[in-house]
Scaffold this active site. Sequence first.
Site, PDB file in Angstrom:
ATOM      1  N   HIS A 174       0.811  -1.210   0.000  1.00 20.95           N
ATOM      2  CA  HIS A 174       0.000   0.000   0.000  1.00 20.95           C
ATOM      3  C   HIS A 174       0.854   1.274   0.000  1.00 20.95           C
ATOM      4  O   HIS A 174       0.345   2.350  -0.252  1.00 20.95           O
ATOM      5  CB  HIS A 174      -1.000  -0.038   1.168  1.00 20.95           C
ATOM      6  CG  HIS A 174      -2.151  -0.947   0.873  1.00 20.95           C
ATOM      7  ND1 HIS A 174      -3.428  -0.733   1.310  1.00 20.95           N
ATOM      8  CD2 HIS A 174      -2.215  -2.092   0.145  1.00 20.95           C
ATOM      9  CE1 HIS A 174      -4.222  -1.699   0.876  1.00 20.95           C
ATOM     10  NE2 HIS A 174      -3.499  -2.535   0.171  1.00 20.95           N
TER      11      HIS A 174
ATOM     12  N   SER B   1      -0.030  -1.009  -6.262  1.00 20.44           N
ATOM     13  CA  SER B   1       0.122  -2.258  -7.003  1.00 20.44           C
ATOM     14  C   SER B   1       0.754  -2.015  -8.358  1.00 20.44           C
ATOM     15  O   SER B   1       0.537  -0.973  -8.982  1.00 20.44           O
ATOM     16  CB  SER B   1      -1.244  -2.903  -7.234  1.00 20.44           C
ATOM     17  OG  SER B   1      -1.720  -3.467  -6.049  1.00 20.44           O
TER      18      SER B   1
ATOM     19  N   LYS C 156     -14.274  -8.586  -7.805  1.00 17.24           N
ATOM     20  CA  LYS C 156     -13.469  -9.454  -8.672  1.00 17.24           C
ATOM     21  C   LYS C 156     -12.732 -10.501  -7.835  1.00 17.24           C
ATOM     22  O   LYS C 156     -12.661 -11.668  -8.214  1.00 17.24           O
ATOM     23  CB  LYS C 156     -12.476  -8.606  -9.475  1.00 17.24           C
ATOM     24  CG  LYS C 156     -11.745  -9.421 -10.532  1.00 17.24           C
ATOM     25  CD  LYS C 156     -11.089  -8.557 -11.592  1.00 17.24           C
ATOM     26  CE  LYS C 156     -10.363  -9.431 -12.593  1.00 17.24           C
ATOM     27  NZ  LYS C 156      -9.940  -8.734 -13.790  1.00 17.24           N
ATOM     28  N   ASP C 157     -12.194 -10.084  -6.683  1.00 14.98           N
ATOM     29  CA  ASP C 157     -11.515 -11.038  -5.794  1.00 14.98           C
ATOM     30  C   ASP C 157     -12.493 -12.114  -5.313  1.00 14.98           C
ATOM     31  O   ASP C 157     -12.136 -13.288  -5.199  1.00 14.98           O
ATOM     32  CB  ASP C 157     -10.910 -10.324  -4.575  1.00 14.98           C
ATOM     33  CG  ASP C 157      -9.546  -9.688  -4.898  1.00 14.98           C
ATOM     34  OD1 ASP C 157      -8.987 -10.011  -5.963  1.00 14.98           O
ATOM     35  OD2 ASP C 157      -9.057  -8.877  -4.087  1.00 14.98           O
TER      36      ASP C 157
ATOM     37  N   GLU D 140       6.556 -33.930  -0.371  1.00 17.99           N
ATOM     38  CA  GLU D 140       5.319 -33.467  -0.995  1.00 17.99           C
ATOM     39  C   GLU D 140       5.641 -32.777  -2.323  1.00 17.99           C
ATOM     40  O   GLU D 140       6.749 -32.252  -2.501  1.00 17.99           O
ATOM     41  CB  GLU D 140       4.632 -32.463  -0.059  1.00 17.99           C
ATOM     42  CG  GLU D 140       4.096 -33.087   1.214  1.00 17.99           C
ATOM     43  CD  GLU D 140       2.772 -33.789   1.003  1.00 17.99           C
ATOM     44  OE1 GLU D 140       2.797 -34.971   0.603  1.00 17.99           O
ATOM     45  OE2 GLU D 140       1.732 -33.172   1.230  1.00 17.99           O
TER      46      GLU D 140
HETATM   47  C1  HEM Z   1       0.902 -16.149   2.617  1.00 22.65           C
HETATM   48  C2  HEM Z   1       1.380 -15.814   1.459  1.00 22.65           C
HETATM   49  C3  HEM Z   1       1.090 -14.491   0.762  1.00 22.65           C
HETATM   50  C4  HEM Z   1       0.017 -13.661   0.921  1.00 22.65           C
HETATM   51  C5  HEM Z   1      -1.191 -13.842   1.841  1.00 22.65           C
HETATM   52  C6  HEM Z   1       0.215 -12.550   0.024  1.00 22.65           C
HETATM   53  C7  HEM Z   1      -0.653 -11.483  -0.110  1.00 22.65           C
HETATM   54  C8  HEM Z   1      -0.583 -10.532  -1.087  1.00 22.65           C
HETATM   55  C9  HEM Z   1      -1.626  -9.608  -1.423  1.00 22.65           C
HETATM   56  C10 HEM Z   1      -2.992  -9.511  -0.714  1.00 22.65           C
HETATM   57  C11 HEM Z   1      -1.198  -8.856  -2.470  1.00 22.65           C
HETATM   58  C12 HEM Z   1      -2.002  -7.801  -3.234  1.00 22.65           C
HETATM   59  C13 HEM Z   1      -2.900  -8.499  -4.276  1.00 22.65           C
HETATM   60  C14 HEM Z   1      -2.125  -9.126  -5.404  1.00 22.65           C
HETATM   61  O1  HEM Z   1      -1.297  -8.433  -6.023  1.00 22.65           O
HETATM   62  O2  HEM Z   1      -2.339 -10.326  -5.673  1.00 22.65           O
HETATM   63  C15 HEM Z   1       0.149  -9.264  -2.778  1.00 22.65           C
HETATM   64  C16 HEM Z   1       0.971  -8.712  -3.743  1.00 22.65           C
HETATM   65  C17 HEM Z   1       2.276  -9.090  -4.002  1.00 22.65           C
HETATM   66  N1  HEM Z   1       2.927 -10.203  -3.494  1.00 22.65           N
HETATM   67 FE1  HEM Z   1       2.184 -11.443  -2.077  1.00 22.65          FE
HETATM   68  N2  HEM Z   1       1.400 -12.709  -0.647  1.00 22.65           N
HETATM   69  C18 HEM Z   1       1.958 -13.888  -0.239  1.00 22.65           C
HETATM   70  C19 HEM Z   1       3.144 -14.447  -0.685  1.00 22.65           C
HETATM   71  C20 HEM Z   1       4.009 -13.844  -1.600  1.00 22.65           C
HETATM   72  C21 HEM Z   1       5.259 -14.409  -2.074  1.00 22.65           C
HETATM   73  C22 HEM Z   1       5.791 -15.785  -1.654  1.00 22.65           C
HETATM   74  C23 HEM Z   1       5.810 -13.494  -2.952  1.00 22.65           C
HETATM   75  C24 HEM Z   1       7.116 -13.554  -3.709  1.00 22.65           C
HETATM   76  C25 HEM Z   1       8.139 -14.248  -3.427  1.00 22.65           C
HETATM   77  C26 HEM Z   1       4.918 -12.372  -3.034  1.00 22.65           C
HETATM   78  C27 HEM Z   1       5.121 -11.235  -3.803  1.00 22.65           C
HETATM   79  C28 HEM Z   1       4.184 -10.249  -4.031  1.00 22.65           C
HETATM   80  C29 HEM Z   1       4.378  -9.106  -4.898  1.00 22.65           C
HETATM   81  C30 HEM Z   1       5.641  -8.745  -5.686  1.00 22.65           C
HETATM   82  C31 HEM Z   1       3.169  -8.383  -4.878  1.00 22.65           C
HETATM   83  C32 HEM Z   1       2.858  -7.074  -5.645  1.00 22.65           C
HETATM   84  C33 HEM Z   1       2.193  -7.494  -6.899  1.00 22.65           C
HETATM   85  C34 HEM Z   1       1.857  -6.377  -7.801  1.00 22.65           C
HETATM   86  O3  HEM Z   1       1.498  -5.318  -7.338  1.00 22.65           O
HETATM   87  O4  HEM Z   1       1.971  -6.636  -9.020  1.00 22.65           O
HETATM   88  N3  HEM Z   1       3.839 -12.611  -2.215  1.00 22.65           N
HETATM   89  N4  HEM Z   1       0.486 -10.302  -1.920  1.00 22.65           N
END
Ligand code: HEM
Length: 439
Positions: free
Chosen positions: A218, A222, A246-247, A290
């Site tokens: 935030h 994004s 959408k989500d 796994e």
């Molecule tokens: C419990 C695991 C995770 C949760 C709950 C989570 C949650 C979120 C949420 C709510 C967003 C915003 C919505 C979206 O862009 O889809 C987001 C964005 C993002 N996440 Fe995660 N995430 C997780 C794991 C990860 C992992 C493992 C990575 C990378 C190694 C990652 C990298 C990113 C990035 C780079 C964004 C920004 C995406 C964009 O704006 O294009 N996330 N995450």
Amino acid sequence: MSAGTHQSGGMGTGVVKWIDSRLPVFTYLQKEYAEFEAPRNFNWFWNFGAILTFLLVMMIMTGIFLAMQYQPNTALAFDSVERIMRDVNYGWLLRYLHANGATFFFIAIYIHIFRGMYYGSYKAPRELLWMLGVVILLLAMATAFMGYVLPWGQMSFWGATVITNLFSAIPLVGDSIVTLLWGGFSVDNPTLNRFFALHYLLPFLIFGVVILHVIALHVTGSNNPLGVDPKGPQDTLPFHPYYTMKDSVGLAAFVTIMAAFVFFAPNFFGEPENYLEAAPLNTPAHIVPEWYFLPFFAILRSIDFDILFIEAKLGGVIAMFAAIFVLFVLPWLDRSPVRSAKFRPVYKWFFWIFLINAVILGYVGGKPTDAPVFSGVEGFQIIHLGYITTFWYFAHFLIVIPLLGIFERPKPVPKSISEAVLGGGAAGTTATAKPMEKA
Ligand code: HEM
């Protein structure tokens, strides 16, 4: 209360206003999740963050109820799980949701990561957001590994034995670390106890890191499928109702698929061997982790030769951890000024090659190393395929990506989202000079 100043602020009416003027949680939620301006061009891959959040909560909830019936003791663990399946009301549902939930959590995590790699979401200014994601990945892997030991089946026991033993490869302190992990001199009751304690704890740690992850998101805002920053209100939409809806649709579709497995094929991703109670004197023919660990397991096994003074076993362990740690430095390995693969004609190809390579690594990890790759061709074994795919995994990050940053000629990038989405597409617009303005 002195001059009543706090009463006047705050949104809403009644109790909501009373709370909000003292602790502005509702104002915060309104700003960050309702009015929050998100790029108007998200595709379905932007659903996975919300899906992951849902799954994390589901895993914690089902886990807490399972823990009320589970016994972390080697004499009781296996039977306590059978009791959950047969005697506890809806115990079968709790267990199948939790076991399949782990699988679907990793499906969602891998899609989420590959989405980030395709659209360059790891690049400035989102490096820290990405790195927090890698921390989550590591924590999720540790949690899943320890959770798998709890049912105390054959694969639980032997998987734990093989993986914990790896640490013995570390020079000088290796054996002490293994003894510490085991709480003794083999995988036994103290091991099960500490794994249960940590398996209960880590998801809450993940939850904390997810909060930081979303706060970081935030701050930067994004990314989006075009990889260009929003230039104004014409490029964005308020998060609610557009993306909450959408989500919800994406989540409903994902949960439907997961439910199909939970109710109709609950052991599809499972290992039959794990329905046999752990027997320390009876080693299974093939010890496989796994599915979500298989690519990393393949990398571990592919280093079966000494590299200078590093022995094969240690080399394998280093390679396996390096395969994840390289993700931390990805933002600095990729120097291309363009984020989205849409405008990177060569990177796009290498992205798909990398994805296929990762799938083949998974295949390699699940097979015995001396099995032939093609039946009848004895000379080309799984281990050879492992050498090639392991090499390519690292070559992608350490050679291909840095070189593309220098030599690739990106396509013209649209000046803004609204221009590309609402106006006549990207044609004729060139803004390649500074496509990452915020960087
Ligand atoms: C419990 C695991 C995770 C949760 C709950 C989570 C949650 C979120 C949420 C709510 C967003 C915003 C919505 C979206 O862009 O889809 C987001 C964005 C993002 N996440 Fe995660 N995430 C997780 C794991 C990860 C992992 C493992 C990575 C990378 C190694 C990652 C990298 C990113 C990035 C780079 C964004 C920004 C995406 C964009 O704006 O294009 N996330 N995450």
